[in-house]
Write a protein that holds these residues in place. Structure first.
Motif, mmCIF file in Angstrom:
data_model
loop_
_atom_site.group_PDB
_atom_site.id
_atom_site.type_symbol
_atom_site.label_atom_id
_atom_site.label_comp_id
_atom_site.label_asym_id
_atom_site.label_seq_id
_atom_site.Cartn_x
_atom_site.Cartn_y
_atom_site.Cartn_z
ATOM 1 N N GLY A 31 0.805 -1.221 0.000
ATOM 2 C CA GLY A 31 0.000 0.000 0.000
ATOM 3 C C GLY A 31 0.830 1.259 0.000
ATOM 4 O O GLY A 31 0.552 2.208 -0.745
ATOM 5 N N ASP B 195 1.005 4.298 -2.803
ATOM 6 C CA ASP B 195 0.740 5.706 -2.508
ATOM 7 C C ASP B 195 1.944 6.599 -2.779
ATOM 8 O O ASP B 195 1.794 7.779 -3.099
ATOM 9 N N PRO C 142 0.046 3.476 -8.571
ATOM 10 C CA PRO C 142 -0.311 2.064 -8.757
ATOM 11 C C PRO C 142 0.259 1.440 -10.025
ATOM 12 O O PRO C 142 0.425 0.222 -10.089
ATOM 13 N N THR D 75 -6.725 0.561 -6.913
ATOM 14 C CA THR D 75 -6.377 1.979 -6.832
ATOM 15 C C THR D 75 -6.460 2.638 -8.198
ATOM 16 O O THR D 75 -6.916 3.792 -8.321
ATOM 17 N N TRP E 221 -8.722 5.909 -9.197
ATOM 18 C CA TRP E 221 -8.185 7.097 -9.854
ATOM 19 C C TRP E 221 -8.900 7.395 -11.170
ATOM 20 O O TRP E 221 -8.954 8.553 -11.597
ATOM 21 N N THR F 112 -0.587 11.852 -4.961
ATOM 22 C CA THR F 112 0.612 11.320 -4.312
ATOM 23 C C THR F 112 1.793 12.280 -4.363
ATOM 24 O O THR F 112 2.853 11.967 -3.844
ATOM 25 N N ALA G 145 -12.683 2.538 -0.974
ATOM 26 C CA ALA G 145 -12.165 3.723 -1.662
ATOM 27 C C ALA G 145 -12.767 5.004 -1.103
ATOM 28 O O ALA G 145 -12.069 6.016 -0.946
ATOM 29 N N VAL H 155 -5.156 5.901 -0.489
ATOM 30 C CA VAL H 155 -6.016 4.933 -1.173
ATOM 31 C C VAL H 155 -5.311 3.589 -1.329
ATOM 32 O O VAL H 155 -5.902 2.526 -1.121
ATOM 33 N N GLY H 156 -4.041 3.616 -1.697
ATOM 34 C CA GLY H 156 -3.296 2.374 -1.868
ATOM 35 C C GLY H 156 -3.182 1.596 -0.577
ATOM 36 O O GLY H 156 -3.330 0.367 -0.553
ATOM 37 N N ASN I 101 -6.575 0.007 0.276
ATOM 38 C CA ASN I 101 -6.837 -1.152 -0.572
ATOM 39 C C ASN I 101 -5.944 -2.331 -0.198
ATOM 40 O O ASN I 101 -6.391 -3.486 -0.186
#
Length: 430
Positions: free
Chosen positions: A64, A68, A72, A119, A123, A193, A339, A347-348, A351
């Motif tokens: 993750g 981030d 991704p 992810t 996005w 990011t 999400a 977000v990463g 997830n």
């Protein structure tokens, strides 16, 4: 959704479907390949499957933050290349060390791709169409797995190791196709990011602490563990053992039951989507718990109800079909909620954390369910009826922690206001 976002989403979904198609070629036959085709024994085959799962548990906690920090896309490409190397290695592995090493590469590669692809979907989508995007992903994954398994079943021949080498070669090719397709994706959103490394340094790397302080996300992870433990963790272990031992189901019927599960998902996914996308997510998940409780009760009838063999077989297949109905309700509900709970810069990590919970459930599920399903038939059914009802209770409790828009995203379409739920301060959990 902008034109750029739409083009990126189509490529992501296509690559995801092709990789699922490749997995479908080999996943059902991995045990037979190692134990019988390569003649390495049942113990080695079990070890290979365990290593496959453990590799995922090892890499996911770090995945993750990489997503981030770096985005991704490189994670998807790197994971796909790693999985392709593992598939090629497995196709030619003739010794225990080679099989185990290949399983490590294959397990780690496929594991890191899951949160990275999720992810990318986040996005390339907006809150108004995210539910449908994740439903489409789930639909295409199951369609790819089903078709891959069906075609792979026509190719495999236990007496010809070369047929399995061909299957693993096709799987590797599909992973490389995913890497190539992902490499052409132009992600429309990369600013989330841009400032993350500086912020993370300022916080002393407290990303995981922030996640653990987010009570709604923690509750969702607990709910996710129970969901995956009570369903996916039983498909090929406890429920299969129960069906053959208690219900007297022919082993070949297990394939039909799994096909029924996939067929229900493929046929019902978008019909179900129309029914659930304007309803409260917590209540949809609670309904899944009730459907799965009914599925387990029907399984109990198949094995404990003294029905004829035909009725027992029909009931057992119906159990898998009902699981598929519940899965089709979860796909547009749970993943988008992860999400929506996540801050943009995490977000990463959200997830990946949810993927780790899923992997833990898939590891624990067979270990608990397998022995129970084989020997403790009555307690096995009662246990998982209760777990399914627990899903309903946990979902309703989670609903009280969500904002109205998080629980029912359709409210945002009319108000044009999207509430953003930030994690509580870390100190709030103490």
């Amino acid at each position: 959704m902008t034109r750029v976002m739409g083009a990126a989403m189509r490529r992501i979904q296509a690559g995801n479907a092709l990789s699922a198609f490749g997995l479908g070629f080999t996943v059902p036959y991995l045990y037979v390949y190692v134990a019988q085709v390569r003649d390495l024994g049942a113990g080695t085959a079990g070890a290979v499957l365990a290593v496959f799962a453990m590799a995922a548990l090892v890499v996911l906690p770090f995945t993750g933050r990489v997503i981030d920090r770096r985005g991704p896309l490189p994670v998807v490409v790197g994971g796909a290349v790693l999985a392709a190397a593992g598939a090629v290695g497995m196709g030619v592995a003739a010794s225990v060390p080679a099989s185990v090493l290949s399983a490590v590469l294959l397990g780690a590669g496929t594991a890191v791709m899951q949160p990275a692809l999720a992810t990318m979907i986040v996005w390339c989508s907006e809150p108004s169409n995210r539910t449908r995007a994740f439903a489409t992903q789930f639909f295409l994954q199951n369609l790819g797995l089903g078709i891959g398994g069906l075609i792979g079943g026509q190719i495999v021949d236990v007496g010809r190791p070369g047929s399995f080498t061909l299957l693993f070669g096709i799987e590797a090719a599909m992973f490389l196709v995913l890497a190539a397709v992902a490499g052409t994706v132009r992600l429309p959103r990369t600013s989330a990011t841009a400032s993350l490394p500086k912020e993370m340094a300022a916080r002393g790397g407290g990303g995981m602490r922030a996640l653990l302080g987010h009570r709604a996300m923690v509750q969702l992870c607990v709910l996710g563990f129970v969901l995956f433990f009570a369903c996916y963790g039983q498909f090929e272990s406890g429920l299969a053992a129960y069906g053959t031992e208690a219900a007297g189901i022919d082993p070949s019927t297990l394939g039909i039951a799994l096909a029924a599960n996939t067929a229900v998902i493929v046929v019902a996914q978008f019909v179900v989507l129309r029914l659930v996308e304007r309803r409260r997510r917590s209540r949809v998940v609670a309904s899944v718990g009730l459907i799965w409780a009914l599925a387990w009760i029907i399984a109990g009838y198949a094995g404990l109800g003294h029905a004829s063999q035909t009725m027992a077989t029909a009931a057992f297949i119906s159990t898998y079909a009902l699981f598929g109905l519940g899965e089709s309700m979860l796909s547009p509900t749970v993943a988008p909620l992860v999400a929506d709970l996540a801050p943009d810069e995490m977000v990463g990590q959200y997830n990946a954390a949810f993927a780790l919970v899923k992997q833990l459930a898939l590891a624990v599920g067979p270990a608990v369910g397998g022995p129970m399903g084989a020997a403790l038939h009555g307690p096995y059914i009662v246990t998982f009826v209760l777990f399914s009802l627990g899903v309903s209770v946990l979902a309703l409790r989670l609903g009280r922690r969500l904002t109205p828009v998080q629980d029912q995203p359709s409210l945002a379409y009319t108000s044009r206001v999207v509430a953003v739920h930030k994690p509580e301060a870390v100190t709030a959990s103490y």
